[in-house]
Structure formats: C-alpha cells, structure tokens
Design a protein around this motif. Structure first.
Motif, PDB file in Angstrom:
ATOM      1  N   LYS A 263       0.842  -1.200   0.000  1.00 54.53           N
ATOM      2  CA  LYS A 263       0.000   0.000   0.000  1.00 54.53           C
ATOM      3  C   LYS A 263       0.874   1.246   0.000  1.00 54.53           C
ATOM      4  N   ILE A 264       0.508   2.207  -0.814  1.00 58.22           N
ATOM      5  CA  ILE A 264       1.259   3.463  -0.890  1.00 58.22           C
ATOM      6  C   ILE A 264       0.826   4.350   0.265  1.00 58.22           C
ATOM      7  N   ARG A 265       1.767   4.994   0.915  1.00 57.18           N
ATOM      8  CA  ARG A 265       1.481   5.712   2.153  1.00 57.18           C
ATOM      9  C   ARG A 265       0.514   6.882   1.964  1.00 57.18           C
ATOM     10  N   SER A 266       0.016   7.355   3.079  1.00 60.52           N
ATOM     11  CA  SER A 266      -0.917   8.477   3.094  1.00 60.52           C
ATOM     12  C   SER A 266      -0.274   9.743   2.527  1.00 60.52           C
ATOM     13  N   TYR A 267      -1.095  10.572   1.891  1.00 60.74           N
ATOM     14  CA  TYR A 267      -0.591  11.850   1.381  1.00 60.74           C
ATOM     15  C   TYR A 267      -0.051  12.720   2.509  1.00 60.74           C
ATOM     16  N   LYS A 268      -0.554  12.530   3.728  1.00 63.20           N
ATOM     17  CA  LYS A 268      -0.084  13.334   4.866  1.00 63.20           C
ATOM     18  C   LYS A 268       1.350  12.968   5.234  1.00 63.20           C
ATOM     19  N   GLU A 269       1.661  11.669   5.223  1.00 61.58           N
ATOM     20  CA  GLU A 269       3.036  11.228   5.486  1.00 61.58           C
ATOM     21  C   GLU A 269       3.980  11.721   4.390  1.00 61.58           C
ATOM     22  N   ALA A 270       3.526  11.609   3.144  1.00 56.59           N
ATOM     23  CA  ALA A 270       4.353  12.049   2.018  1.00 56.59           C
ATOM     24  C   ALA A 270       4.608  13.553   2.091  1.00 56.59           C
ATOM     25  N   LEU A 271       3.575  14.310   2.431  1.00 61.26           N
ATOM     26  CA  LEU A 271       3.709  15.760   2.565  1.00 61.26           C
ATOM     27  C   LEU A 271       4.761  16.112   3.615  1.00 61.26           C
ATOM     28  N   SER A 272       4.763  15.376   4.720  1.00 63.60           N
ATOM     29  CA  SER A 272       5.739  15.625   5.778  1.00 63.60           C
ATOM     30  C   SER A 272       7.162  15.492   5.261  1.00 63.60           C
ATOM     31  N   ASP A 273       7.424  14.437   4.495  1.00 61.07           N
ATOM     32  CA  ASP A 273       8.757  14.240   3.924  1.00 61.07           C
ATOM     33  C   ASP A 273       9.123  15.372   2.955  1.00 61.07           C
ATOM     34  N   TYR A 274       8.166  15.747   2.129  1.00 54.30           N
ATOM     35  CA  TYR A 274       8.393  16.838   1.166  1.00 54.30           C
ATOM     36  C   TYR A 274       8.761  18.131   1.891  1.00 54.30           C
ATOM     37  N   LEU A 275       8.009  18.465   2.921  1.00 58.28           N
ATOM     38  CA  LEU A 275       8.229  19.736   3.634  1.00 58.28           C
ATOM     39  C   LEU A 275       9.565  19.757   4.362  1.00 58.28           C
ATOM     40  N   LYS A 276      10.013  18.591   4.838  1.00 58.46           N
ATOM     41  CA  LYS A 276      11.294  18.528   5.554  1.00 58.46           C
ATOM     42  C   LYS A 276      12.470  18.925   4.673  1.00 58.46           C
ATOM     43  N   LEU A 277      12.338  18.683   3.379  1.00 57.36           N
ATOM     44  CA  LEU A 277      13.460  18.914   2.477  1.00 57.36           C
ATOM     45  C   LEU A 277      13.390  20.247   1.738  1.00 57.36           C
ATOM     46  N   LEU A 278      12.369  21.045   2.038  1.00 55.53           N
ATOM     47  CA  LEU A 278      12.274  22.366   1.375  1.00 55.53           C
ATOM     48  C   LEU A 278      13.309  23.327   1.958  1.00 55.53           C
TER      49      LEU A 278
END
Length: 278
Positions: A263-278
């Motif tokens: 299962k592909i993870r929740s958009y909320k988890e993915a968003l967290s990873d994206y924001l960490k690297l901005l």
C-alpha cells in the motif's frame, strides 16, 4: 535494465531519473532534445537508445491552456504519445505512460477503479485519454499509470503555491468541493520502479492513499508547516477557471493492490517528507 525517460526535465521526470538510476542504466530526453510530435525523429531516437522500458513523462499539462490551445494539446498529448508508442513497437520495448485523473468526469461519489468508464470533461483530459487509446491500439507491452494532484521539488505545484501565498496573505481562499488524492512525485517514481520489474502490463491507478479537498490539503500544509493563516473555503463556481475540473477524482489503486504491491502511504506522510526537504 536500460530505461529511457522522455520528459526528464519535468517535475516527475527529475524524480524518475533519481529513483530509477539506482538499479538501471538511464538515458533521457527533454523538450529541447526530442520533439515527440516528429514521428521520424522519435522512432530514430528510441531505436538508437534501444531501451528495455521507456517511460513517457512528457505532456502538455497546462489544463487551462489546453482550452485555448487545443491543437497544441492534441498534438503533444495524443499524436506525440502515438509517436512514442510506435517507436516502442519498432524498438520492441515496454512503455509506461503517465496519465491523469482527468480521464474521468468526477460524477462518482466513490473511488474510480481502473475498469470504470472514462469520460473526460475538458481538452486536457480528452487528449490524454486519446493517448491511452493509441497505446492500447498499438502496443501489447504497456503500463498506463493514472495519477492525480502531483507535487514535487522540481516544478510548480499546489504546496509551493500555498507556502508562497502565505508569505504575503493573511487569508487564502481555496476550493472546497473538489476531492482527490495529492500524490508526491517521489512516491510515484518509486511505484514505477516496482512496476517495471514485472511484465504485469495494463492500467494502474497510482496515488498516495487517503483523499481530501484542496481546502483540506491547504489546511494540512499550513498545519505541518506551523504557519498561521486563515484558509477560507470557496466553491468551484466562486473560483472560475477556463477548464472544467472533475469534482471527485479519487483513484482506487486496485490493480496495484491486486498485484500484491505494498500500500502506498498516506498523502499526509508524504507531505511531511516533502516539507522537511524544502
């Protein structure tokens, strides 16, 4: 494997190069090095690269611009995709086509399965769907990957837009009656890396799990970013755009699940990873 990526300069293209180069030999083209509307050049370029798999990630993606320039949208998304499919047939390689939730009209109230009837509303959706039809007519080794609401580091996207607006606005109005699944391009690229390892060809819906409205997504972006801003929900009618949008375009990752992929993870988890690297 030898993998060719068309559209490597795009938001998804960048992540495909990063992810797929870990285990494969990569060749790339950009809008400057290959005009996919030129069938002869497209065939020659693909045959010269001689890939095992070709990922077609180039497209005319300006949804509103497609309404005012339908000929160009058709030339790139339909004719260009046909040309790539013909080139893949000539080179005897599998093809991955990145498609969209806009192939559906959005009248559903539950997630769309791969086998649900397509009915695109605007020029963008119609031209991308025509690309699907060409691929199915021309090839027998293909993966059509429909996805939605993409965001990533290497291109303009909703998350970046919201963060930029918050720098100069105390109140931001966001549409609250369109529902979909925000999808992180890194997660999509990783999913494609799984797909190409097996010849389980066909149509796949590939998005991050869970869904929301654009308003909900904006609220989540500001919550995770610890930004105080007043987000005001508005209707689609209050925020008119040239191209019609599907009101509900959640994609059920059904074939993905039936093939036994994780299962592909929740958009909320993915968003967290994206924001960490901005």
């Amino acid at each position: 494997m030898k993998i060719m990526i068309i559209g490597s300069e795009g938001m998804l293209g960048h992540d495909l190069v990063d992810v797929l180069s870990a285990e494969n030999e990569i060749s790339t083209t950009t809008i400057d090095t290959l005009d996919i509307t030129d069938i002869d050049k497209t065939i020659k370029t693909v045959k010269n690269n001689n890939p095992d798999v070709l990922v077609h990630a180039a497209a005319f993606t300006d949804v509103d611009g497609a309404e005012s320039n339908p000929d160009l949208a058709y030339k790139v998304n339909a004719i260009g995709t046909r040309n790539v499919a013909v080139a893949c047939r000539e080179a005897d390689c599998a093809m991955i086509y990145i498609c969209t939730d806009y192939v559906f009209d959005g009248t559903n109230t539950k997630p769309y399965y791969e086998y649900n009837q397509t009915k695109p509303l605007g020029v963008y959706g119609k031209t991308k769907h025509t690309g699907e039809v060409y691929i199915r007519d021309i090839l027998n080794k293909f993966y059509i990957v429909r996805t939605s609401w993409l965001y990533g580091y290497h291109g303009p996207n909703f998350v970046a837009t919201m963060l930029n607006l918050a720098k100069t606005n105390d109140t931001i109005s966001v549409v609250n009656d369109q529902i979909g699944s925000p999808t992180y391009t890194v997660d999509l690229a990783n999913a494609i890396a799984h797909l190409i390892k097996r010849p389980a060809y066909g149509i796949y819906h590939v998005t991050n799990s869970e869904h929301c409205t654009w308003y909900d997504f904006a609220k989540e972006i500001f919550k995770q970013s610890n930004i105080e801003v007043d987000v005001k929900p508005v209707s689609t009618e209050e925020f008119p755009r040239p191209a019609p949008r599907p009101k509900y375009s959640v994609l059920e990752n059904y074939n993905w699940k039936m093939e036994g992929y994780p299962k592909i993870r929740s958009y909320k988890e993915a968003l967290s990873d994206y924001l960490k690297l901005l």
